[in-house]
Design a protein around this motif. Structure first.
Motif, PDB file in Angstrom:
ATOM      1  N   LEU A  51      -7.363  -4.023  -2.278  1.00 35.36           N
ATOM      2  CA  LEU A  51      -6.463  -4.842  -3.102  1.00 35.36           C
ATOM      3  C   LEU A  51      -5.872  -4.047  -4.272  1.00 35.36           C
ATOM      4  O   LEU A  51      -4.736  -4.281  -4.691  1.00 35.36           O
ATOM      5  CB  LEU A  51      -7.204  -6.072  -3.632  1.00 35.36           C
ATOM      6  N   TYR A  54      -3.333  -1.421  -2.320  1.00 34.35           N
ATOM      7  CA  TYR A  54      -2.244  -1.873  -1.429  1.00 34.35           C
ATOM      8  C   TYR A  54      -1.654  -3.217  -1.853  1.00 34.35           C
ATOM      9  O   TYR A  54      -2.328  -4.038  -2.484  1.00 34.35           O
ATOM     10  CB  TYR A  54      -2.757  -1.997   0.017  1.00 34.35           C
ATOM     11  N   ASP A  55      -0.450  -3.415  -1.396  1.00 34.13           N
ATOM     12  CA  ASP A  55       0.275  -4.648  -1.693  1.00 34.13           C
ATOM     13  C   ASP A  55      -0.120  -5.726  -0.675  1.00 34.13           C
ATOM     14  O   ASP A  55       0.573  -5.941   0.328  1.00 34.13           O
ATOM     15  CB  ASP A  55       1.779  -4.352  -1.619  1.00 34.13           C
ATOM     16  N   VAL A  56      -1.252  -6.360  -0.919  1.00 35.93           N
ATOM     17  CA  VAL A  56      -1.740  -7.387   0.002  1.00 35.93           C
ATOM     18  C   VAL A  56      -2.504  -8.440  -0.803  1.00 35.93           C
ATOM     19  O   VAL A  56      -3.156  -8.120  -1.791  1.00 35.93           O
ATOM     20  CB  VAL A  56      -2.634  -6.766   1.105  1.00 35.93           C
TER      21      VAL A  56
ATOM     22  N   LYS B   3       2.143  -0.396  -5.764  1.00 40.34           N
ATOM     23  CA  LYS B   3       1.117  -0.358  -4.716  1.00 40.34           C
ATOM     24  C   LYS B   3       1.710   0.088  -3.386  1.00 40.34           C
ATOM     25  O   LYS B   3       2.888  -0.121  -3.115  1.00 40.34           O
ATOM     26  CB  LYS B   3       0.481  -1.736  -4.572  1.00 40.34           C
ATOM     27  N   SER B   4       0.858   0.671  -2.535  1.00 40.12           N
ATOM     28  CA  SER B   4       1.318   1.144  -1.229  1.00 40.12           C
ATOM     29  C   SER B   4       1.508  -0.030  -0.283  1.00 40.12           C
ATOM     30  O   SER B   4       0.920  -1.103  -0.461  1.00 40.12           O
ATOM     31  CB  SER B   4       0.294   2.092  -0.617  1.00 40.12           C
ATOM     32  N   THR B   5       2.316   0.202   0.751  1.00 39.14           N
ATOM     33  CA  THR B   5       2.561  -0.849   1.743  1.00 39.14           C
ATOM     34  C   THR B   5       1.309  -1.056   2.596  1.00 39.14           C
ATOM     35  O   THR B   5       0.700  -0.100   3.069  1.00 39.14           O
ATOM     36  CB  THR B   5       3.731  -0.441   2.654  1.00 39.14           C
ATOM     37  N   TYR B   6       0.959  -2.298   2.741  1.00 42.96           N
ATOM     38  CA  TYR B   6      -0.248  -2.635   3.502  1.00 42.96           C
ATOM     39  C   TYR B   6       0.100  -2.846   4.967  1.00 42.96           C
ATOM     40  O   TYR B   6       1.159  -3.358   5.307  1.00 42.96           O
ATOM     41  CB  TYR B   6      -0.845  -3.918   2.941  1.00 42.96           C
TER      42      TYR B   6
END
Lengths: 87, 446
Positions: A51, A54-56, B3-6
């Motif tokens: 989290l 990453y973009d999630v 943030k990096s792409t998940y």
């Protein structure tokens, strides 16, 4: 959940099971997660790490994580523990 | 920090053996917009799922077909096959381009009339024509394509009672060298039944035989089959002239041109294996022109092409409801459009595409529809990238038959939208609601 001793994971996402002779491929996210699982990281630690990086969102991660674990189990890459213990 | 792409974590088993046709990696095709309108905008405005038709594509395809035939044959007339897609807006575009109407039922006949089509420009096919239907067709001077002897005698009786003449053609089934040979429509050529029918009609006072029609099948991938059919109809035309000193006005080769969809069981995609309009036009035109028919008596060539004219212009936008794994670990997707809306998924491997950029990691996937039915499978096996729940997919080449053969089953049929030539969107069939369903129901207990 622990990865079986017979399982070898290469840095480019190739997985080999020396017990069955089967091989697998991982996408980059799968590789990152299996490495964390292999060094005994628990769900909370892995979630926090992913989290942060990453973009999630939390729920999407949780769903994908447990699906991934189920697939590891399906492919017999994990140590067989108590059959009643899902993870 | 950004943030990096998940991406969803994936593990897949490597299997050895003979490589499949997916052995070489290919770039996943993305359909992000239709006629320059983003896919997401359609869903935002019209909901999901939603059928989208492109007027530009309809006109382009029609003119492509027209050019292929008109450059090879002097008298060509297309008749729009209503059963393929009888939405008013779609039919109107074809009529605007100059197509006549080809109908197969009283309902379709009435629909063509309601759109302002001149009755004399309606070709009336189909095995089911009631006495009322025939009377309607006679009154409007349509070309009635007789399917069987019972219909022929009913027509003779009806014209006598009405004391009116009917313009007719006969439907002919024949061996065009393809399998299966369709022999359920019309009179057979090889056993002389068609010739008998011609003789009977030529003797009937109130019937004017003006044409010969055949419909050799559907999704015909061999253009030469049309050449054989055209030759046989030309032979009948010559025989009619020899005996009755009368030239028939037209030959109608029906429909059946393949669209670019891929049939189930086909190894190569339809886009690479289907004949072009030029191939069909070449085979048909050559057969008629090289027959014994004198050039000054060449018949008008009618074509009732449906599928090949409209399939490419129709899209279905759908949303992913769920990502699942089967007991074998196979990836499955559940989408909000099923076989209730995609009748053609029973015989085609429909092209399903993401609407936004995806990663290169593909998995063999099954795509299910939303119905609570085991048969609701849109794609049994497709090599597909990772798609998030809620993402939109685009199913292409669904313009033919789906919006006529769709079923109202457990849910409402969705909006159908047309993008006009100026890029404006119009609802051409409104999403159903409870009232749509209930207005024709009657409950004796209430």
């Amino acid at each position: 959940m622990q990865i079986s001793e017979e399982i070898k994971i290469s840095d480019n996402g190739f997985v080999f099971n020396s017990r069955t002779g089967e091989s697998f491929s991982l996408n980059p996210m799968g590789l990152e997660m299996i490495k964390m699982i292999a060094i005994d990281n628990g769900f909370d630690e892995i979630r926090e790490s992913i989290l942060e990086k990453y973009d999630v969102d939390e729920l999407a991660f949780e769903k994908d994580f447990y699906e991934f674990l189920a697939m590891l189990k399906h492919h017999q890459l994990t140590q067989q523990g108590n059959p009643l213990d899902f993870v | 920090m950004k943030k990096s792409t998940y991406e969803k974590p994936i593990i897949s088993k490597i299997t050895t053996g003979v490589p499949g046709k997916f052995g070489l990696s290919t770039k996943q095709k993305i359909i992000a917009e239709i006629d320059s309108i983003p896919v997401a905008k359609f869903v935002e405005e019209f909901g999901s799922p939603v059928f989208v038709f492109s007027e530009k594509k309809i006109r382009e395809t029609y003119n492509d077909a027209k050019r292929a035939f008109e450059t090879r044959y002097p008298k060509v007339q297309f008749a729009w096959s209503y059963k393929t897609n009888y939405l008013d807006a779609v039919c109107s575009i074809f009529h605007d381009e100059g197509a006549w109407a080809e109908v197969v039922s009283g309902f379709e006949f009435e629909k063509a009339l309601s759109l302002g089509v001149n009755g004399a420009n309606i070709l009336y096919n189909g095995p089911e024509k009631s006495k009322q239907d025939l009377m309607l067709a006679i009154d409007h001077n349509a070309s009635i394509h007789i399917d069987h002897f019972d219909e022929l005698y009913l027509l003779i009786e009806t014209t006598r009672k009405m004391n009116k003449k009917a313009r007719v053609a006969i439907r002919i089934n024949l061996d065009a060298g393809i399998y299966p040979m369709w022999d359920r429509f019309g009179f057979n050529y090889e056993n002389g039944e068609a010739w008998n029918a011609i003789n009977r009609i030529m003797l009937a006072e109130n019937l004017e035989l003006i044409g010969l029609h055949t419909h050799i099948g559907t999704y015909i991938m061999t253009a030469s089959a049309y050449g054989i059919a055209a030759s046989k109809l030309s032979n009948l035309m010559i025989a009619t002239h020899r005996k009755f000193d009368y030239w028939l006005k037209y030959i109608d080769l029906g429909g059946g041109f393949a669209s670019k969809n891929t049939l189930k069981g086909a190894y190569m995609p339809g886009s690479e294996t289907c004949p072009s309009f030029d191939d069909y036009a070449e085979a048909i035109s050559n057969a008629i022109i090289s027959s014994e028919i004198p050039h000054e008596n060449l018949p008008v060539l009618f074509l009732e092409t449906g599928r090949a004219l409209i399939d490419d212009a129709g899209y279905l936008i759908t949303s992913v409801l769920a990502n699942k794994r089967s007991t074998t670990g196979r990836k499955t997707l559940v989408i909000d459009a099923g076989v209730n809306l995609l009748f053609t998924s029973f015989w085609y491997n429909l092209g399903v595409f993401p609407s936004r950029e995806v990663t290169d990691f593909m998995e063999d996937t099954t795509i299910y529809g939303p119905l609570c039915m085991n048969i609701d499978v849109v794609r049994e096996a497709i090599n597909f990238p990772q798609i998030k729940t809620g993402d939109q997919l685009v199913i292409e080449r669904v313009g033919a038959y789906n919006v006529t053969q769709w079923m109202q089953f457990i849910t409402y049929r969705p909006n159908v939208v047309l993008i006009d030539l100026e890029g404006k969107t119009h609802i051409i069939r409104k999403k159903e609601n409870l009232e749509t369903i209930k207005k024709n129901e009657f409950n004796p207990k209430k």
